[in-house]
Design an enzyme around this catalytic site. Structure first.
Site, mmCIF file in Angstrom:
data_model
loop_
_atom_site.group_PDB
_atom_site.id
_atom_site.type_symbol
_atom_site.label_atom_id
_atom_site.label_comp_id
_atom_site.label_asym_id
_atom_site.label_seq_id
_atom_site.Cartn_x
_atom_site.Cartn_y
_atom_site.Cartn_z
ATOM 1 C CD GLU A 125 -18.446 29.541 11.342
ATOM 2 O OE1 GLU A 125 -19.359 30.137 11.938
ATOM 3 O OE2 GLU A 125 -18.244 29.673 10.116
ATOM 4 C CD GLU A 184 -19.039 27.689 6.586
ATOM 5 O OE1 GLU A 184 -19.363 28.896 6.699
ATOM 6 O OE2 GLU A 184 -19.421 26.810 7.368
HETATM 7 O O1 IFM Z 1 -24.254 30.258 7.033
HETATM 8 C C1 IFM Z 1 -23.133 30.374 7.840
HETATM 9 C C2 IFM Z 1 -22.602 29.017 8.225
HETATM 10 O O2 IFM Z 1 -23.572 28.236 8.851
HETATM 11 C C3 IFM Z 1 -21.443 29.156 9.178
HETATM 12 N N1 IFM Z 1 -20.445 30.052 8.637
HETATM 13 C C4 IFM Z 1 -20.885 31.326 8.148
HETATM 14 C C5 IFM Z 1 -22.028 31.134 7.157
HETATM 15 C C6 IFM Z 1 -22.497 32.495 6.606
HETATM 16 O O3 IFM Z 1 -22.950 33.305 7.643
#
Ligand code: IFM
Length: 463
Positions: free
Chosen positions: A166, A357
């Site tokens: 990210e 994710e």
């Molecule tokens: O916990 C985070 C992760 O580190 C990065 N993506 C979003 C998740 C939830 O906020």
């Protein structure tokens, strides 16, 4: 039973990141990271906590691998703590840091779980920050050297590498609004940070391919569909701007070798950049950034509905009151995962995609028997996996899905209050307990799982 049936070979996994779960902050020569410093700064973390211990995964990693074995997942996405490997960011390598990940990788492989390694999930060594952090080009060089050190050691066994997690969060949350480490509020620095992160990605791709022949190499972006709150010209333009800074600012250089012109113009208008040429972009940088990758990792949680502020700048609307939202306040919008996957495939044609994710923060208390009925998390995951399946049916080259997260963990500036885990963690005792969603996910992955027939002692307690 699960209603999902994804193609044979589809990779099911769970995801975590080093800083959020490891703890062991002062052990075996690990250096300080910007998140250690940020969390130690009063007022930065909502519940005043830090991640010195977190889930104590640094000591409990074998137990955590057993949890994954019980789930039956085929892959584990985790990140490596740069300051464990290079305590000062560059220079001297700390062998104990490499040894720890070496053992983790070997034990995962023995358990039949593919290690899916992220090199950077936000824990920049503090010394590099002191020297300018992602705002300076030298940090990109340091990242490439770090990628080299890690992949020389693990490259013979790790078959999936992602450089960054990210970059938008690093640049925007870390340097533009200051909600995350290093906590700067400097839009011009944020643009430089985004560029140096992307540049370091491109440089590392080549190194990873050399040290880990035949492995898949990619990058993980947080992506979200952006729609205008109304059909007014101003709101539609606000949506274009938000899409430009959240999505296209990263996708365009990675897949097209250029920053989006309209988004550069937006930044020039706001006084964040001089333009039309961004002064920190040197000849050859965009070619490096656009080095072909094997996959794109997509992190998806929600969508953005935006409207124009009086200045014309985009502002994000809160979800409408009737819409379901998670404890993060994020709207539950599964359709957005489908839209995102289809859009990325149509506009950028990545060779392969993994959902790296997806998950939801909800707190549900255990009943007297210790059962945690987190039906809302199950519903969230179920609806999103259904959209992933729909995207595959419509031609998206989606090869895997990682639930965020294996464990409740340190949710950055929110501390421990937001719980994303399939397993609940009691942060006093470090006890892990499967929520109903863990049992449910176990059923989902079962058709593609190489789960052991013989349960281990710990697992027998849970079944
Ligand atoms: O916990 C985070 C992760 O580190 C990065 N993506 C979003 C998740 C939830 O906020």
């Amino acid at each position: 039973m699960s209603r999902h049936s994804l193609p044979e070979g589809f990779l099911w996994g769970v995801a975590t990141s080093a800083f959020q779960i490891e703890g062991g902050a002062h052990e075996d020569g690990r250096g300080e990271s910007i998140w250690d410093r940020f969390a130690a700064t009063p007022g930065r973390i909502a519940d005043g906590s830090n991640a010195v211990v977190a889930c104590d995964h640094y000591h409990r990693w074998r137990e955590d691998i057993e949890l994954m074995r019980w789930l039956g997942v085929g892959a584990y996405r985790f990140s490596i703590a740069w300051p464990r490997i290079l305590p000062r960011g560059r220079g001297r390598i700390n062998p104990a840091g490499l040894d720890w990940y070496d053992a983790l990788v070997d034990t995962l492989l023995e358990a039949g779980i593919l290690p899916f390694v992220t090199l950077y999930h936000w824990d920049l060594p503090q010394e590099l920050q002191d020297a300018g952090g992602w705002g300076v080009r030298e940090t990109a060089d340091a990242f490439v050297a770090y990628a080299d050190a890690v992949s020389r050691r693990l490259g013979d066994r790790v078959r999936h590498w992602t450089t960054h997690n990210e970059p938008w969060c690093v640049a925007f949350q870390g340097h533009e609004v200051g909600a995350q480490a290093p906590g700067h509020r400097d839009p011009a620095e944020s643009l430089r940070a985004a560029h140096h992160v992307l540049l370091s990605h491109g440089g590392a791709v080549e190194v990873l391919r050399r040290n880990s022949p035949g492995a898949e190499v990619g990058i993980v972006l947080i992506l979200a569909p952006v729609s205008p709150a109304t059909e007014s010209a101003a709101d539609r333009d606000a949506a274009r701007q938000a899409d430009g800074s959240l999505n296209r600012w990263y996708l365009d250089p990675l897949f097209r070798g250029r920053y989006p012109e309209d988004a550069i113009e937006d930044r020039v208008r706001l006084g964040h950049a001089q333009g039309p040429a961004l002064p920190f972009v040197r000849d050859g940088d965009l070619r490096t950034i656009a080095t072909p990758i094997d996959f794109l990792g997509v992190n998806y949680y929600s969508r953005n509905v935006v409207r124009a502020a009086p200045s014309g700048a985009p502002t994000v609307d809160p979800p409408a009151p009737e819409r379901e939202r998670t404890d993060m306040g994020w709207e539950v919008y599964p359709r957005g995962l489908y839209d995102t996957l289809v859009r990325v495939t149509r506009d950028y044609a990545p060779a392969k995609i993994y959902v790296t994710e997806n998950g939801a923060a909800y707190t549900d208390a255990a009943d007297a028997e210790g059962r945690i009925a987190d039906q809302r998390r199950i519903d969230y995951l179920d609806a999103h996996i259904a959209q992933a399946g729909r995207a595959i049916a419509d031609g998206v080259p989606l090869a895997g899905y990682f639930a965020w997260s294996l464990l409740d963990n340190f949710e950055w500036a929110h501390g421990y209050a937001k719980r994303f885990g399939l397993f609940e963690v009691d942060f006093e005792t470090q006890r892990r307990r499967p929520r109903d969603s863990a049992h449910w996910y176990r059923q989902v992955v079962a058709p593609n799982s190489a789960r052991d027939a013989e349960p281990q002692p710990l697992l027998r307690r849970m079944t």
